[in-house]
Design a protein around this motif. Structure first.
Motif, mmCIF file in Angstrom:
data_model
loop_
_atom_site.group_PDB
_atom_site.id
_atom_site.type_symbol
_atom_site.label_atom_id
_atom_site.label_comp_id
_atom_site.label_asym_id
_atom_site.label_seq_id
_atom_site.Cartn_x
_atom_site.Cartn_y
_atom_site.Cartn_z
ATOM 1 N N ILE A 877 2.213 -8.008 1.874
ATOM 2 C CA ILE A 877 3.265 -8.696 2.114
ATOM 3 C C ILE A 877 3.780 -7.517 2.487
ATOM 4 O O ILE A 877 5.068 -7.679 3.554
ATOM 5 C CB ILE A 877 4.040 -8.714 0.254
ATOM 6 C CG1 ILE A 877 2.923 -10.091 -0.013
ATOM 7 C CG2 ILE A 877 5.107 -9.630 1.267
ATOM 8 C CD1 ILE A 877 2.916 -10.572 -1.323
ATOM 9 N N GLN A 878 4.134 -6.311 1.790
ATOM 10 C CA GLN A 878 5.059 -5.005 3.105
ATOM 11 C C GLN A 878 4.897 -4.647 4.379
ATOM 12 O O GLN A 878 5.923 -4.871 5.050
ATOM 13 C CB GLN A 878 4.909 -3.577 2.323
ATOM 14 C CG GLN A 878 5.039 -3.795 0.609
ATOM 15 C CD GLN A 878 5.039 -2.696 -0.540
ATOM 16 O OE1 GLN A 878 3.875 -1.739 0.052
ATOM 17 N NE2 GLN A 878 5.779 -2.325 -1.756
ATOM 18 N N ASP A 879 4.124 -4.799 4.731
ATOM 19 C CA ASP A 879 3.191 -4.153 5.664
ATOM 20 C C ASP A 879 3.853 -5.866 6.828
ATOM 21 O O ASP A 879 3.682 -5.416 8.166
ATOM 22 C CB ASP A 879 2.021 -4.239 6.398
ATOM 23 C CG ASP A 879 1.714 -2.880 5.548
ATOM 24 O OD1 ASP A 879 0.187 -2.514 5.045
ATOM 25 O OD2 ASP A 879 2.343 -2.367 5.249
ATOM 26 N N SER A 880 3.716 -6.743 5.714
ATOM 27 C CA SER A 880 3.645 -8.336 6.595
ATOM 28 C C SER A 880 5.517 -8.290 7.665
ATOM 29 O O SER A 880 6.097 -8.337 7.462
ATOM 30 C CB SER A 880 3.497 -9.610 6.403
ATOM 31 O OG SER A 880 2.374 -9.473 6.116
ATOM 32 N N ASP A 881 5.579 -8.720 9.571
ATOM 33 C CA ASP A 881 6.914 -8.873 9.429
ATOM 34 C C ASP A 881 7.272 -10.893 9.074
ATOM 35 O O ASP A 881 8.564 -10.430 9.331
ATOM 36 C CB ASP A 881 7.142 -9.410 11.140
ATOM 37 C CG ASP A 881 6.331 -8.361 11.584
ATOM 38 O OD1 ASP A 881 6.989 -7.146 11.952
ATOM 39 O OD2 ASP A 881 4.996 -7.879 11.843
ATOM 40 N N PHE A 882 6.255 -11.349 8.550
ATOM 41 C CA PHE A 882 6.883 -12.380 8.122
ATOM 42 C C PHE A 882 6.530 -13.460 6.876
ATOM 43 O O PHE A 882 4.901 -12.675 7.163
ATOM 44 C CB PHE A 882 6.841 -13.590 8.977
ATOM 45 C CG PHE A 882 8.016 -13.546 10.430
ATOM 46 C CD1 PHE A 882 7.042 -12.533 11.087
ATOM 47 C CD2 PHE A 882 8.871 -14.493 10.070
ATOM 48 C CE1 PHE A 882 8.495 -12.969 12.812
ATOM 49 C CE2 PHE A 882 10.467 -13.060 10.904
ATOM 50 C CZ PHE A 882 9.194 -12.930 12.613
ATOM 51 N N VAL A 883 6.745 -13.764 5.712
ATOM 52 C CA VAL A 883 5.654 -14.384 4.329
ATOM 53 C C VAL A 883 6.209 -15.767 4.904
ATOM 54 O O VAL A 883 7.410 -16.263 4.819
ATOM 55 C CB VAL A 883 5.837 -13.028 3.579
ATOM 56 C CG1 VAL A 883 5.953 -14.312 2.537
ATOM 57 C CG2 VAL A 883 5.460 -12.838 3.361
ATOM 58 N N VAL A 884 4.774 -16.257 5.167
ATOM 59 C CA VAL A 884 4.886 -17.847 4.938
ATOM 60 C C VAL A 884 4.586 -18.569 3.905
ATOM 61 O O VAL A 884 3.488 -18.428 3.231
ATOM 62 C CB VAL A 884 4.375 -19.121 6.116
ATOM 63 C CG1 VAL A 884 4.374 -19.435 6.236
ATOM 64 C CG2 VAL A 884 4.732 -18.108 7.430
ATOM 65 N N ALA A 885 5.434 -19.504 2.945
ATOM 66 C CA ALA A 885 4.825 -19.702 1.333
ATOM 67 C C ALA A 885 5.043 -21.558 1.965
ATOM 68 O O ALA A 885 5.294 -21.830 1.752
ATOM 69 C CB ALA A 885 6.352 -18.911 0.331
ATOM 70 N N CYS A 886 3.753 -21.206 1.464
ATOM 71 C CA CYS A 886 2.821 -22.349 2.648
ATOM 72 C C CYS A 886 3.024 -23.500 0.693
ATOM 73 O O CYS A 886 2.356 -23.189 -0.128
ATOM 74 C CB CYS A 886 1.244 -22.414 2.050
ATOM 75 S SG CYS A 886 1.243 -21.945 3.601
#
Length: 963
Positions: A877-886
């Motif tokens: 989560i820290q390294d991601s550019d986006f978080v998609v909450a499904c």
């Protein structure tokens, strides 16, 4: 197929009396007010039937109407061929047909009628008048008559109204076609079964034939087939609901003297007709018959004794009697009247109850076992059937029962008749002010279209405001089947454009087909369609009105063309509606029984090995074998030329071959599998892999060959074509159990710089060609084949768990719209947060994002064995550019690690700029967003454009960070 709606919308139809020129203005006023009141109407003003056809036309129109409005006047009018005035004929027929009549004397001179028949007509009409002569003020008369109509409709409960159907004639024809096919198969199979009557043992024959009859077959064998009760000695009375049944075919052989041999029980039965006995009298009669068999049966036999000896007749036990009961009633009794004719309703048995004071007897009309007193004082009497062991010999010729003759299926006959009945179709006619539609022309249009089976609704009928009253327009359009848009010079008016846009929007939302008629130059037509946001391709080729001339035939032609291309259900008379509804349910039930019968035949053939019988069944489309692996057994024949599936020869037949056990599963690891193909003597490798360009598919084949040490290749187009099945599964014309992934597949067959591929989602026109350059927009799935002799395939981890197929609705080439550079895009990591109930849909999203060039992160694929999964997820989560909450209804209503993931993402979002896009809710179904995500705009992945909307958010987020 579903049956018709149980709570249909209804309309009533009013018949207006035929007087050609008389009351023309009055009838037009009535027509206008009937339309505004939501009623159908019928009048023959403009159809002008010939004198010879006048009576038939009048009776037909009145039969299709609910009430009759009789307008009587002294002036002369058209006569029927029998010389009866038309109005008098209408009155007499309406009375005969039981139609409610509202009659009015409009002309004072009606009182001067002097002919005897006219005076009798006047007197009869006077009996149903509520009042005498009405004034010549047609507005007053119209209002008065409408009030009478509405009061009558409110008071009459049994009017045979018109019903808004929810099924088209095309669908009814489809059901009939299925039923006819089923009947044909029944008869053909039945005729072949006769060949096996002697070859099969009694047990096998009953197992085959009995259920066939139960499922609706009519086998052509000589004899009767019933399900008979299974007998057992009862402790108490037995009701019909407690009985069990089994089949027996040709159970009884009947001697000409009336003695019946029972092959099931090995008994001979003798029915004593037309005499009822007390129980003790029945015992005495049995003893007398046994001791004096010669005298009792001599006159009916060809020998002196029954079976060459004195027969030991006896009263049967109740369990023996019980077996005579059939599971279906026949002529008021549950005993076959063809075997035991006469008034056989109550039959004594020899079985006594525990007390010994009562005996059990068979109640044939109810199909159950009861008990009654055997006391001589009690006068209860019953019929008697006697029996003795074994088959009687030398007592004359025997005859077998003959199966009842076939009869035409009454359900299908009624359904066909009802489907051919008249339907009325609704048309919303865009008749704007300032067009060539004057009030009189609109009235003429309404009249003429009514005569050919249409009724019209326009904005002038319901007084919609031209500017914004879209709700009123929509409500009116809900009543119709088609929208006919008339465009002329009046469309240059801005207000008319806005009004027409409201109509188009309503038609689209209700999925009502749109037809266009116009008299505009091509360029002006194109410009107006652009203003209306109405692509010409959506409406096809618009009809062209002839100059400025208004022609009703143009409207009829346009509507007929629309009806052919988009069949509508329309309105039906209630009796026809009920017939269709009832018979569709009945025929669908018969089709369901036929499908159950197919399952029975398969089960039967599992233990009965006869290839001839199997061939007969399969020749009629009943497959008696199931594939060992997969769902289908019919595939495109390998002898089929390539153009059998090409888009240039859609009318050529596609040849299918029956191959019950074509595939065998060698290896399945997640979504990867290796399958043996016994038809082509190949192995198929279905790799759960991204869609690839043609060059990448070749590289993939080489990589697999190097790892597996055998030659894997891309199949030829003919090899691929053989995988097509005759029926479509959930997504494609391909066995989805054998090949669960992919719908578009590359082949190795090339022409220049293009290669053939197959689109299995569209069987007709499935083969296409595409460039073989490494173009990221031209990507297909890759199946590999190997000609190597099949060995047990070793399980290994060389196949990467990736997938081709996607279930989440997407905007087609939405990924192509993302203009971010490839290298930058490939570095964008997107963390997918989800609950495990939604794993399959999120995996599809993972593949879509990967195909779009991103680097999605999902624990299913990216967690490494041995890692601390909590730490790894937090780091991802820290390294991601986006978080998609499904999110889905399943995930938002339960406690899971999903909540922790997006709460941690919310903490990271707090450290970003206000304008940054980082946390994106993605709804997988119609769920509510959690409170802490409610302020974020969501992407609805269950909608057609949902994935494209998600890509747009990611693209915007990247652009904002780079700006």
């Amino acid at each position: 197929m579903k049956a018709l709606s149980k709570a249909p919308r209804i309309k009533y139809r009013v018949y207006l009396s035929l007087t050609f020129e008389s009351f023309k203005e009055l009838r037009q006023n009535l027509v206008n007010i009937l339309v505004r009141s939501g009623l159908f109407y019928s009048t023959l003003d403009l159809s002008s039937p010939s004198p010879e056809s006048l009576e038939n036309k009048l009776t037909d129109e009145m039969n299709n109407s609910d009430i009759v409005i009789l307008l009587c006047k002294h002036s002369s009018e058209q006569l029927t061929p029998q010389g009866v005035p038309a109005t008098q004929f209408e009155f007499e027929y309406a009375q005969k047909a039981g139609k409610p009549i509202l009659a009015y004397f409009i002309d004072e001179e009606i009182t001067s009628l002097t002919r005897p028949s006219s005076l009798e007509f006047k007197n009869e009409v006077s009996k149903i008048l509520k009042y005498d002569y009405i004034s010549n003020d047609y507005a007053t008369i119209t209002t008065h008559i409408l009030g009478d109509i509405l009061n009558l409709l409110a008071s009459e409960e049994n009017l045979d109204h018109w019903v808004r159907s929810d099924i088209t004639g095309v669908e009814v024809d489809s059901v009939l076609e299925q039923k006819q096919k089923m009947d044909r198969n029944q008869l053909i199979i039945g005729s072949y079964i006769q060949r096996y009557e002697r070859r099969l043992t009694g047990k096998d024959f009953n197992q085959l034939i009995g259920p066939l009859i139960d499922f609706g077959f009519r086998p052509n064998f000589t004899g009767q087939a019933y399900r008979f009760a299974v007998g057992h000695l009862p402790d108490t009375e037995i009701l019909r609901e407690g009985l069990s049944y089994e089949y027996f075919i040709d159970r009884f052989l009947i001697y000409e003297n009336g003695i019946i041999y029972d092959r099931k029980l090995d008994l001979s039965w003798y029915l004593i007709r037309n005499q009822n006995f007390t129980w003790h009298a029945a015992i005495e009669w049995q003893k007398y018959l046994t001791s004096d068999a010669q005298s009792i049966v001599h006159s009916r036999t060809q020998s002196d004794r029954v079976g060459g000896k004195l027969a030991s007749w006896r009263l049967p036990r109740i369990d023996e009697l019980m077996t005579l009961l059939t599971d279906a009633r026949n002529n008021e009794t549950y005993i076959d009247p063809n075997v035991f004719p006469g008034e056989v309703h109550w039959l004594w048995s020899s079985t006594l109850t525990k007390s010994g004071e009562h005996a059990f007897y068979l109640e044939a009309r109810l199909g159950q076992v009861l008990s009654d007193s055997i006391s001589e004082v009690d006068p209860h009497r019953k019929g008697v059937i006697l029996c003795h062991e074994g088959k009687a010999e030398n007592v004359g010729r025997m005859r077998q029962l003959v199966a009842p003759p076939l009869h035409e299926d009454e359900n299908a006959k009624q359904l066909k008749s009802a489907n051919q009945s008249k339907r009325v179709f609704g048309v919303y006619l865009s008749a704007l002010p300032n067009t060539y539609f004057t009030a009189s022309q609109l009235a003429k249009t309404r009249q003429e279209l009514s005569n050919v089976g249409y009724y019209i609704s326009t904005y002038v009928d319901f007084g919609a405001r031209r500017e914004t009253d879209i709700n009123v327009i929509r409500k009116e359009m809900e009543k119709v089947d088609y929208y006919l848009l008339i465009m002329d010079g009046s469309m240059r008016n801005r207000e008319n454009i806005l009004h027409t846009m409201n109509e188009i929007q309503s038609a689209r939302s209700l999925a009502i087909p749109i037809s266009v008629l116009h008299n505009l130059p091509p360029e002006e037509l194109k410009g107006i369609c652009e203003q209306l946001q109405l692509p010409l391709k959506e409406i096809g080729v618009p009809g062209l009105l002839r100059g400025q001339e208004y022609v009703v035939s143009d409207l009829v032609k346009a509507l007929n063309n629309q009806q052919k291309s988009n069949p509508a259900p329309g309105w039906l008379k209630k009796n026809h509606f009920d017939t269709i509804n009832r018979n569709i349910e009945s025929i669908n039930s018969a089709i369901h029984r036929f499908e159950s019968c197919e399952e029975h035949l398969r089960t039967f053939m599992d233990h009965f090995d006869d290839n001839d019988l199997r061939t007969i069944f399969e020749g009629q489309g009943i497959i008696t074998e199931k594939p060992e692996f997969g769902e289908h057994i019919q595939f495109v024949s390998k002898e089929n030329p390539i153009n059998r599936l090409s888009s240039n020869s859609k009318d050529l037949p596609i040849l299918f071959a029956k191959i019950p056990n074509r595939f065998k599963l060698i290896l399945r690891q997640d979504e990867d599998s290796v399958v043996e193909d016994r038809y082509l003597n190949l192995r198929w490798w279905t790799a759960a892999r991204k869609n690839v360009s043609y060059d990448k598919a070749l590289i993939f084949a080489q990589e697999v060959s190097d790892k597996e040490k055998e030659l894997w290749r891309i199949p030829t187009i003919n090899e691929l074509a053989t995988l097509a099945t005759p029926t479509r599964g959930e997504r494609k014309y391909m066995d989805e159990k054998v090949f669960p992934i992919g719908r578009w597949f590359w082949s190795s067959t090339c022409q220049g710089n293009e290669a053939f591929y197959i689109d299995f989602s569209n069987l007709r026109g499935a083969i296409g060609m595409d460039g073989i350059l490494d173009n990221p927009l031209r990507r297909k799935s890759a199946l590999l084949v190997s000609n190597v002799t099949v060995q047990e395939h070793s399980t290994n981890n060389s196949i990467k768990n990736q997938s081709t197929d996607v279930n989440i609705a997407s905007g087609g080439n939405a990924a192509a719209d993302l203009k971010t550079d490839g290298p930058v895009q490939s570095k964008v990591q997107i963390f997918l947060s989800y609950a495990h109930e939604d794993e399959k849909m999120v995996k599809d999203l993972y593949y879509q994002l990967s195909n779009a060039g991103f680097r999605p992160w999902m624990d299913k694929f990216d967690l490494i064995p041995g890692e601390d999964w909590r730490i790894s997820i937090k780091k991802a989560i820290q390294d991601s550019d986006f978080v998609v909450a499904c999110l889905s209804n399943a995930s938002v209503k339960k406690r899971s690690y999903l909540q922790k993931e997006y709460k941690y993402a919310l903490d990271i979002w707090q450290e970003k700029l206000v304008s940054d896009i980082y946390l994106i809710p993605a709804r997988l179904d119609h769920c509510d967003l959690p409170d802490n995500l409610a302020d974020f705009q969501s992407a609805n992945l269950f909608e057609e454009t949902g994935f494209a909307y998600l890509l747009r958010a990611i693209k915007t987020g990247i652009e904002r960070r780079n700006s």
